[in-house]
Design a protein around this motif. Structure first.
Motif, PDB file in Angstrom:
ATOM      1  N   THR A 143      32.390  12.293  15.678  1.00  0.00           N
ATOM      2  CA  THR A 143      31.551  11.278  16.328  1.00  0.00           C
ATOM      3  C   THR A 143      31.989   9.855  16.007  1.00  0.00           C
ATOM      4  OG1 THR A 143      29.681  12.818  16.201  1.00  0.00           O
ATOM      5  CG2 THR A 143      29.173  10.506  16.641  1.00  0.00           C
ATOM      6  N   LEU A 144      32.295   9.581  14.756  1.00  0.00           N
ATOM      7  CA  LEU A 144      32.534   8.199  14.327  1.00  0.00           C
ATOM      8  C   LEU A 144      33.958   7.714  14.577  1.00  0.00           C
ATOM      9  CD1 LEU A 144      30.538   8.171  10.961  1.00  0.00           C
ATOM     10  CD2 LEU A 144      29.849   7.235  13.171  1.00  0.00           C
ATOM     11  N   THR A 145      34.834   8.590  15.063  1.00  0.00           N
ATOM     12  CA  THR A 145      36.204   8.152  15.382  1.00  0.00           C
ATOM     13  C   THR A 145      36.445   8.077  16.880  1.00  0.00           C
ATOM     14  OG1 THR A 145      37.090  10.417  15.296  1.00  0.00           O
ATOM     15  CG2 THR A 145      37.081   9.149  13.226  1.00  0.00           C
ATOM     16  N   ARG A 146      35.380   8.124  17.668  1.00  0.00           N
ATOM     17  CA  ARG A 146      35.483   8.050  19.124  1.00  0.00           C
ATOM     18  C   ARG A 146      34.720   6.827  19.639  1.00  0.00           C
ATOM     19  NH1 ARG A 146      37.057  13.244  21.061  1.00  0.00           N
ATOM     20  NH2 ARG A 146      36.664  14.920  19.530  1.00  0.00           N
ATOM     21  N   PRO A 147      35.167   6.247  20.764  1.00  0.00           N
ATOM     22  CA  PRO A 147      34.402   5.161  21.389  1.00  0.00           C
ATOM     23  C   PRO A 147      33.125   5.688  22.015  1.00  0.00           C
ATOM     24  CG  PRO A 147      36.287   5.743  22.760  1.00  0.00           C
ATOM     25  CD  PRO A 147      36.425   6.520  21.467  1.00  0.00           C
ATOM     26  N   ARG A 148      32.173   4.812  22.239  1.00  0.00           N
ATOM     27  CA  ARG A 148      30.861   5.202  22.717  1.00  0.00           C
ATOM     28  C   ARG A 148      30.911   5.965  24.026  1.00  0.00           C
ATOM     29  NH1 ARG A 148      26.547   2.676  20.243  1.00  0.00           N
ATOM     30  NH2 ARG A 148      25.257   2.826  22.112  1.00  0.00           N
ATOM     31  N   HIS A 149      31.819   5.582  24.924  1.00  0.00           N
ATOM     32  CA  HIS A 149      31.803   6.215  26.249  1.00  0.00           C
ATOM     33  C   HIS A 149      32.170   7.695  26.171  1.00  0.00           C
ATOM     34  CE1 HIS A 149      36.150   5.155  26.058  1.00  0.00           C
ATOM     35  NE2 HIS A 149      36.294   6.252  26.786  1.00  0.00           N
ATOM     36  N   SER A 177      34.960  -0.193  12.696  1.00  0.00           N
ATOM     37  CA  SER A 177      35.664  -1.331  13.303  1.00  0.00           C
ATOM     38  C   SER A 177      34.973  -1.866  14.544  1.00  0.00           C
ATOM     39  CB  SER A 177      37.101  -0.934  13.632  1.00  0.00           C
ATOM     40  OG  SER A 177      37.112   0.169  14.544  1.00  0.00           O
ATOM     41  N   GLY A 178      34.063  -1.070  15.138  1.00  0.00           N
ATOM     42  CA  GLY A 178      33.298  -1.540  16.289  1.00  0.00           C
ATOM     43  C   GLY A 178      33.596  -0.746  17.541  1.00  0.00           C
ATOM     44  N   GLY A 179      32.581  -0.651  18.404  1.00  0.00           N
ATOM     45  CA  GLY A 179      32.731   0.044  19.669  1.00  0.00           C
ATOM     46  C   GLY A 179      32.348   1.509  19.623  1.00  0.00           C
ATOM     47  N   GLY A 180      31.888   1.975  18.459  1.00  0.00           N
ATOM     48  CA  GLY A 180      31.493   3.372  18.338  1.00  0.00           C
ATOM     49  C   GLY A 180      29.998   3.526  18.182  1.00  0.00           C
ATOM     50  N   ALA A 181      29.588   4.751  17.875  1.00  0.00           N
ATOM     51  CA  ALA A 181      28.171   5.064  17.689  1.00  0.00           C
ATOM     52  C   ALA A 181      27.788   4.923  16.229  1.00  0.00           C
ATOM     53  CB  ALA A 181      27.895   6.486  18.172  1.00  0.00           C
ATOM     54  N   SER A 182      26.490   4.822  15.976  1.00  0.00           N
ATOM     55  CA  SER A 182      25.966   4.877  14.611  1.00  0.00           C
ATOM     56  C   SER A 182      25.326   6.236  14.391  1.00  0.00           C
ATOM     57  CB  SER A 182      24.947   3.755  14.381  1.00  0.00           C
ATOM     58  OG  SER A 182      23.897   3.827  15.324  1.00  0.00           O
ATOM     59  N   VAL A 183      25.598   6.820  13.234  1.00  0.00           N
ATOM     60  CA  VAL A 183      25.062   8.135  12.876  1.00  0.00           C
ATOM     61  C   VAL A 183      24.318   8.012  11.557  1.00  0.00           C
ATOM     62  CG1 VAL A 183      25.583  10.533  12.336  1.00  0.00           C
ATOM     63  CG2 VAL A 183      26.946   9.337  14.052  1.00  0.00           C
ATOM     64  N   LEU A 184      23.083   8.452  11.547  1.00  0.00           N
ATOM     65  CA  LEU A 184      22.259   8.448  10.347  1.00  0.00           C
ATOM     66  C   LEU A 184      22.258   9.836   9.712  1.00  0.00           C
ATOM     67  CD1 LEU A 184      20.022   7.201   8.456  1.00  0.00           C
ATOM     68  CD2 LEU A 184      18.349   8.020  10.162  1.00  0.00           C
ATOM     69  N   LEU A 185      22.703   9.919   8.466  1.00  0.00           N
ATOM     70  CA  LEU A 185      22.498  11.124   7.661  1.00  0.00           C
ATOM     71  C   LEU A 185      21.169  10.951   6.944  1.00  0.00           C
ATOM     72  CD1 LEU A 185      26.036  11.600   6.047  1.00  0.00           C
ATOM     73  CD2 LEU A 185      25.176  12.535   8.206  1.00  0.00           C
ATOM     74  N   TYR A 186      20.236  11.862   7.192  1.00  0.00           N
ATOM     75  CA  TYR A 186      18.870  11.641   6.708  1.00  0.00           C
ATOM     76  C   TYR A 186      18.348  12.822   5.904  1.00  0.00           C
ATOM     77  CZ  TYR A 186      13.947  11.110   6.219  1.00  0.00           C
ATOM     78  OH  TYR A 186      12.701  11.034   5.654  1.00  0.00           O
ATOM     79  N   ALA A 187      17.604  12.502   4.838  1.00  0.00           N
ATOM     80  CA  ALA A 187      16.838  13.491   4.077  1.00  0.00           C
ATOM     81  C   ALA A 187      15.627  12.805   3.468  1.00  0.00           C
ATOM     82  CB  ALA A 187      17.689  14.117   2.970  1.00  0.00           C
TER      83      ALA A 187
END
Length: 441
Positions: free
Chosen positions: A431-437, A83-93
């Motif tokens: 991580t993805l359910t919290r605001p950036r701060h 929805s906005g205002g959070g962080a982006s997380v990359l799952l990588y392989a």
């Protein structure tokens, strides 16, 4: 390692987490793993596997795209925005395998008749076999299943979920395929839109790591003169390069052992091994080679630069020449990748440790020292805080014969992957359910 920072889930976050974990489907994971293991994807030729994953990620509701690097090679990048205002997380392989497993590799692989060395997949009960089914295909399938379950659980994300898979993740340098390998794919991916706030890399071993080594490739040449089998030993003007190389190999082996001990720090012990010896011509066995070449890989601690490792090896060669003046040697470093580290107190590392402790029901503690090199080092060098998390490896109790040693990294027991999936899910909810701060951003 510092104790994990305790940050509890709210009641709502725990409900979301349990709902998302309930959506993790081992059978669906296994079927995806079977499908992608059955798509042969050696380094520099992973296009078909990557395109398959783009289609799969689109079907689960992510905005996915294929990023070509050449006609035969390309990467995957998928996104689900919050929805906005959070962080982006990359799952990588990575998505490429370390071997071709064809006739050209018989000297490298041996007979390679075991089930884990075949570029086609088999499923037996809860097992999937085939080249790369454990590393990297199990990581690809598990991260995709985590993303699928998270989407299906309809967790109200604030931040953005990214899933990335890249060719070129294996520690090789294939000149015939645009020098694929040595993390060229993930660098391409990061330069073309991935750029997350955090990354989670899944790799073997049941720990959380905040750093990984790089690697240094060296060639050490022993020089002699071109010889002939018919001349007696002691003939003036003939000096073997092959026989002295046998002694040099023993000296080099000892140096590598001491190098690893000397450069151990943090979570990394930078092992190394002599990979091979090259010289002469099997079609001309009457003529001993004028040059015998020894080549090897040593891993590089994140707190040691490739230049410093180069200087350490140069000192070894000088000492060897001083001790044995009859030797004529030269050498080169022909490949280098720096290590990478993330602050152990960074949010994503601590979040993954909280997930690990939630599933394991014990403190994380000090992990086994790490020598394996992955694309995680490149992610960290790009300034992306990265946590590496894994599962027990190698799998035990396989119902079919598999190769001793590293082999094709192609035997996966699906139940081994599920705890790791739940640990990663914990970090995503955290991580993805919290605001950036709240995340230090």
């Amino acid at each position: 390692m510092q104790p994990t920072t305790p940050i509890a889930f709210s009641a709502e976050q725990m409900k979301w987490y349990e709902q998302a974990c309930a959506k993790i489907d081992p059978e669906r994971l296994q079927n995806l793993l079977l499908a992608i293991t059955d798509i042969h994807s050696p380094t520099g030729a992973a296009r078909a596997a990557s395109e398959h994953m783009v289609g799969y990620l689109e079907k689960i509701g992510m905005a996915a795209r294929y990023q070509p690097m050449s006609f035969t090679s390309g990467n995957v990048l998928a996104e689900m925005r919050g929805s906005g205002g959070g962080a982006s997380v990359l799952l990588y392989a990575p998505i490429d395998t370390h071997l071709e497993c064809d006739k050209t590799e018989k000297l490298l692989t041996g007979d390679a008749s075991e089930v884990d060395m075949q570029p086609s997949a088999q499923m037996v009960d809860d097992w999937v076999f085939g080249l790369g089914s454990s590393n990297p295909k199990a990581m690809v399938a598990t991260l995709t299943e985590v993303a699928t379950a998270l989407i299906e659980a309809e967790v109200p994300l604030i931040g953005d979920l990214l899933v990335g898979m890249a060719d070129g993740g294996m520690p090789v340098d294939l000149s015939a395929r645009q020098h694929s390998g040595m993390s060229n794919g993930v660098i391409h991916l990061l330069s073309r839109g991935a750029a997350p706030d955090f990354a989670v890399v899944m790799k073997p071993w049941n720990w959380v790591y905040h750093e990984e080594p790089g690697m240094g490739w060296f060639k050490l040449r022993v020089h002699g003169t071109l010889g002939y089998a018919g001349v007696p030993r002691g003939t003036p003007g003939f000096r073997s390069s092959v026989v002295p190389a046998a002694t040099v190999i023993q000296d080099l082996e000892q140096w590598i052992i001491e190098y690893a001990e000397r450069n151990t720090s943090g979570q990394v012990k930078p092992h190394g091994w002599i990979a091979g010896v090259r010289g002469g011509d099997p079609e001309r066995p009457a003529f001993p080679s004028a040059v015998t070449e020894i080549f090897f890989d040593v891993r590089i601690n994140p707190r040691t630069s490739p230049g410093a490792v180069k200087a350490q090896f140069a000192a070894f060669v000088r000492e060897l020449e001083a001790q044995r003046p009859e030797l004529v040697l030269d050498w080169e470093m022909y490949g280098s990748v720096p290590g990478g580290t993330t602050d152990a107190q960074n949010w994503i590392v601590q979040s993954c440790q909280r997930g690990w402790e939630h599933i394991e029901r014990r403190p994380h503690g000090e992990p086994d020292l790490l020598g394996g090199q992955t694309d995680g080092a490149a992610l960290r060098r790009f300034g992306i805080p990265t946590a590496r998390i894994g599962w027990p490896w190698p799998a035990e109790g396989a119902p079919l014969p598999v190769t001793e040693g590293l082999g094709g990294m192609g035997a996966t027991y699906i139940p081994d992957l599920i705890p790791c999936a739940k640990k990663i899910m914990y970090a995503l909810i955290d991580t993805l359910t919290r605001p950036r701060h709240e995340l230090g951003l």
